[in-house]
Design an enzyme around this catalytic site. Structure first.
Site, PDB file in Angstrom:
ATOM      1  N   TYR A 111       0.839  -1.255   0.075  1.00 40.09           N
ATOM      2  CA  TYR A 111       0.090  -0.150  -0.021  1.00 40.09           C
ATOM      3  C   TYR A 111       0.691   1.201  -0.043  1.00 40.09           C
ATOM      4  CZ  TYR A 111      -3.119   3.723   1.750  1.00 40.09           C
ATOM      5  OH  TYR A 111      -3.913   4.778   1.825  1.00 40.09           O
ATOM      6  N   ARG A 112       0.547   2.266  -0.816  1.00 33.10           N
ATOM      7  CA  ARG A 112       1.188   3.497  -0.938  1.00 33.10           C
ATOM      8  C   ARG A 112       0.185   4.344  -1.146  1.00 33.10           C
ATOM      9  NH1 ARG A 112       4.318   0.407   0.662  1.00 33.10           N
ATOM     10  NH2 ARG A 112       6.260  -0.057  -0.117  1.00 33.10           N
ATOM     11  N   LYS A 118       4.356 -10.346   6.743  1.00 35.39           N
ATOM     12  CA  LYS A 118       5.668  -9.970   6.776  1.00 35.39           C
ATOM     13  C   LYS A 118       5.802  -8.667   7.747  1.00 35.39           C
ATOM     14  CE  LYS A 118       5.374  -9.232   2.344  1.00 35.39           C
ATOM     15  NZ  LYS A 118       5.730  -8.315   1.020  1.00 35.39           N
ATOM     16  N   ARG A 119       6.891  -8.649   8.724  1.00 33.82           N
ATOM     17  CA  ARG A 119       6.957  -7.900  10.002  1.00 33.82           C
ATOM     18  C   ARG A 119       8.406  -7.240   9.917  1.00 33.82           C
ATOM     19  NH1 ARG A 119       4.888  -9.981  15.069  1.00 33.82           N
ATOM     20  NH2 ARG A 119       6.304 -11.186  14.997  1.00 33.82           N
ATOM     21  N   ALA A 174      11.887  -6.640  10.752  1.00 36.66           N
ATOM     22  CA  ALA A 174      12.957  -7.243  11.319  1.00 36.66           C
ATOM     23  C   ALA A 174      12.525  -8.407  12.318  1.00 36.66           C
ATOM     24  CB  ALA A 174      14.035  -6.359  12.154  1.00 36.66           C
ATOM     25  N   ASP A 175      11.287  -8.453  12.580  1.00 33.34           N
ATOM     26  CA  ASP A 175      10.387  -9.343  13.402  1.00 33.34           C
ATOM     27  C   ASP A 175      10.176 -10.650  12.558  1.00 33.34           C
ATOM     28  OD1 ASP A 175      10.730  -7.555  15.586  1.00 33.34           O
ATOM     29  OD2 ASP A 175       8.809  -6.835  14.866  1.00 33.34           O
ATOM     30  N   ALA A 181      12.952  -5.137  -0.382  1.00 32.89           N
ATOM     31  CA  ALA A 181      13.168  -6.360   0.574  1.00 32.89           C
ATOM     32  C   ALA A 181      12.116  -7.013   0.661  1.00 32.89           C
ATOM     33  CB  ALA A 181      13.642  -5.685   1.951  1.00 32.89           C
ATOM     34  N   GLY A 182      10.760  -6.558   0.568  1.00 35.64           N
ATOM     35  CA  GLY A 182       9.623  -7.059   0.828  1.00 35.64           C
ATOM     36  C   GLY A 182       9.420  -7.933  -0.385  1.00 35.64           C
ATOM     37  N   ASP A 183       9.647  -7.365  -1.620  1.00 33.15           N
ATOM     38  CA  ASP A 183       9.253  -7.996  -2.882  1.00 33.15           C
ATOM     39  C   ASP A 183      10.258  -9.237  -2.977  1.00 33.15           C
ATOM     40  OD1 ASP A 183       7.540  -6.243  -3.442  1.00 33.15           O
ATOM     41  OD2 ASP A 183       9.082  -5.027  -4.608  1.00 33.15           O
TER      42      ASP A 183
END
Length: 114
Positions: free
Chosen positions: A8-9, A65-66, A68-69, A96-98
């Site tokens: 989301y952007r 996805k969280r 560094a957690d 990073a998420g992709d």
């Protein structure tokens, strides 16, 4: 299988209501949702992972996805927690998420477990 990555952007949407409506329409059709906790919080106001999982009871596989957690996964009613790797010096978090999503899906397509 239909996979959705939320990403989301706010600046890309006419309004938060338009984004919410579009996301709800798409999420009703997916088999795997790759969600980022921060994006879910920003768009829907969910305060924690339990609220995110509760919002999508009909999606067979939800990957939360969280950063560094630990990554949290609900797949076919089972729950998994996958710890994040510690990185001493982060240089750039671009995509990073992709990258995570691509690796996760590649592993699942090859028969890997959540």
């Amino acid at each position: 299988k239909v996979v959705f990555d939320n990403n989301y952007r706010p600046r890309l949407w006419a309004s938060v209501d338009a984004a919410r409506a579009a996301y709800h329409a798409v999420l009703a059709e997916v088999d795997i949702a790759l969600l980022t906790e921060d994006d879910e919080r920003a768009l829907f106001g969910y305060e924690d992972s339990e609220q995110v999982f509760a919002a999508y009871p009909t999606i067979a596989e939800v990957v939360l996805k969280r950063g560094a957690d630990a990554c949290l996964i609900r797949c076919e009613g089972e729950r998994f927690e996958v710890p994040a790797l510690v990185v001493e010096k982060v240089v750039d978090t671009t995509a990073a998420g992709d990258s995570f999503s691509a690796a996760y899906l590649a592993s699942r397509l090859k028969g890997g477990s959540p």
